[in-house]
Design an enzyme around this catalytic site. Structure first.
Site, PDB file in Angstrom:
ATOM      1  N   HIS A 162       3.951  38.815  48.460  1.00 12.59           N
ATOM      2  CA  HIS A 162       4.431  39.095  49.746  1.00 12.59           C
ATOM      3  C   HIS A 162       3.693  39.470  50.775  1.00 12.59           C
ATOM      4  CE1 HIS A 162       8.067  40.529  46.925  1.00 12.59           C
ATOM      5  NE2 HIS A 162       8.320  39.354  47.722  1.00 12.59           N
ATOM      6  N   CYS A 247       6.926  48.899  47.564  1.00 15.03           N
ATOM      7  CA  CYS A 247       7.994  48.071  47.072  1.00 15.03           C
ATOM      8  C   CYS A 247       9.257  48.919  46.436  1.00 15.03           C
ATOM      9  CB  CYS A 247       7.559  47.204  45.726  1.00 15.03           C
ATOM     10  SG  CYS A 247       6.017  46.424  46.101  1.00 15.03           S
TER      11      CYS A 247
HETATM   12  C1  LIG Z   1       5.242  44.291  48.827  1.00 12.50           C
HETATM   13  N1  LIG Z   1       5.571  43.981  47.396  1.00 12.50           N
HETATM   14  C2  LIG Z   1       4.621  43.324  46.426  1.00 12.50           C
HETATM   15  C3  LIG Z   1       6.946  43.882  47.130  1.00 12.50           C
HETATM   16  N2  LIG Z   1       7.936  44.240  47.917  1.00 12.50           N
HETATM   17  N3  LIG Z   1       7.627  43.534  45.799  1.00 12.50           N
HETATM   18  C4  LIG Z   1       6.845  43.253  44.597  1.00 12.50           C
HETATM   19  C5  LIG Z   1       7.777  42.474  43.578  1.00 12.50           C
HETATM   20  C6  LIG Z   1       7.424  42.248  42.433  1.00 12.50           C
HETATM   21  C7  LIG Z   1       8.154  41.464  41.266  1.00 12.50           C
HETATM   22  N4  LIG Z   1       7.438  41.299  40.157  1.00 12.50           N
HETATM   23  C8  LIG Z   1       8.463  40.091  41.614  1.00 12.50           C
HETATM   24  O1  LIG Z   1       7.553  39.189  41.500  1.00 12.50           O
HETATM   25  O2  LIG Z   1       9.369  40.143  42.881  1.00 12.50           O
END
Ligand SMILES: CN(C)C(=N)NCCC[C@H](N)C(=O)O
Length: 254
Positions: A162, A247
């Protein structure tokens, strides 16, 4: 100002969460729960009311509530996650925000957009165009936010999950990032490379306080030298799933 933040209790299936840019390693789900509780306690002790989105035990990644919505003023733009496995997560977030009286808009197919791809500062909204968020999702977000005066800027994202895996912003608008995974630091007029990957993720608690991972002591010192007060939390179990401090919550205005 009323400071409220959404959080969501980790699923017992957390260890099955998605991994894309890192190898899968074992997750201690009990430790993750304790880390989440400490994260929530840190928000509360800094004056934030926390509101729990009802748990989604069948959604392993649901603790990463940031990805389900983009808040701008009173408007909640409900995301359409780029990973099919995460689509069901948005319903609970939408219901809570409706009950709280927020205006609701949606990203619709074929658009995809994850909240973690959206970085806001002072009327500008940078959105990572990468593995989870597509151009249609960005265009829809721009249309929803235009009446609120926001300028949406698409940012290339090829090296991280992200946008906020790569960069976040300090209270003064300095964009801090782990340069190895930032496609184009020149997007921002004031970019500061930090010495540790977890140091690139900050949650703004007020105009001079940030919340960050305990896993970046040198970056913490750098922020303190800049006059910031820093609160740290252990988020190792979430970092193993490409999560970070941002997150785990969604801050609400008003
Ligand atoms: C800013 N970040 C990194 C986030 N907002 N989300 C992380 C999501 C992680 C999850 N395992 C996935 O792969 O979706």
């Amino acid at each position: 100002m009323n400071r409220r933040a959404l959080v969501r209790r980790p699923s017992p299936r957390l260890a099955e969460g998605l991994v894309t840019h890192v190898d899968r390693v074992p997750i201690d789900v009990g430790l993750a729960l304790r880390q989440w509780e400490a994260y929530v306690a840190a928000l509360r002790s800094e004056g934030w009311e926390t509101i729990e989105v009802p748990p989604a035990p069948d959604c392993p990644d649901s603790v990463f509530v940031e990805d389900t919505v983009v808040m701008y003023d009173d408007l909640a733009v409900i995301a359409r996650p780029g990973a099919d496995e995460r689509r069901a997560e948005v319903t609970g977030t939408e219901q809570v925000l409706r009950d709280l009286g927020h205006r609701i808009a949606h990203v619709e197919a074929p658009g995809t957009l994850d909240g973690g791809d959206v970085l806001k500062h002072d009327g500008t909204v940078w959105v990572g165009l990468g593995g989870r968020t597509n151009q249609s999702g960005i265009d829809q977000l721009a249309a929803h936010l235009a009446p609120l005066g926001a300028t949406v800027v698409a940012v290339p994202l090829t090296k991280a999950l992200h946008l906020k895996s790569a960069v976040t912003a300090l209270p003064d608008g300095t964009v801090v990032g782990w340069e190895e995974v930032v496609d184009d630091p020149d997007v921002w007029s004031s970019f500061l490379a930090v010495p540790e990957e977890p140091g690139s993720h900050v949650v703004l608690l007020d105009g001079s306080t940030v919340l960050m991972s305990a896993g970046a002591p040198r970056t913490r010192a750098l922020y303190e030298e800049r006059g910031l007060r820093v609160v740290t939390v252990d988020v190792t179990e979430f970092e193993k799933l490409e999560g970070c401090v941002t997150c785990l919550s969604v801050r609400l205005r008003g």
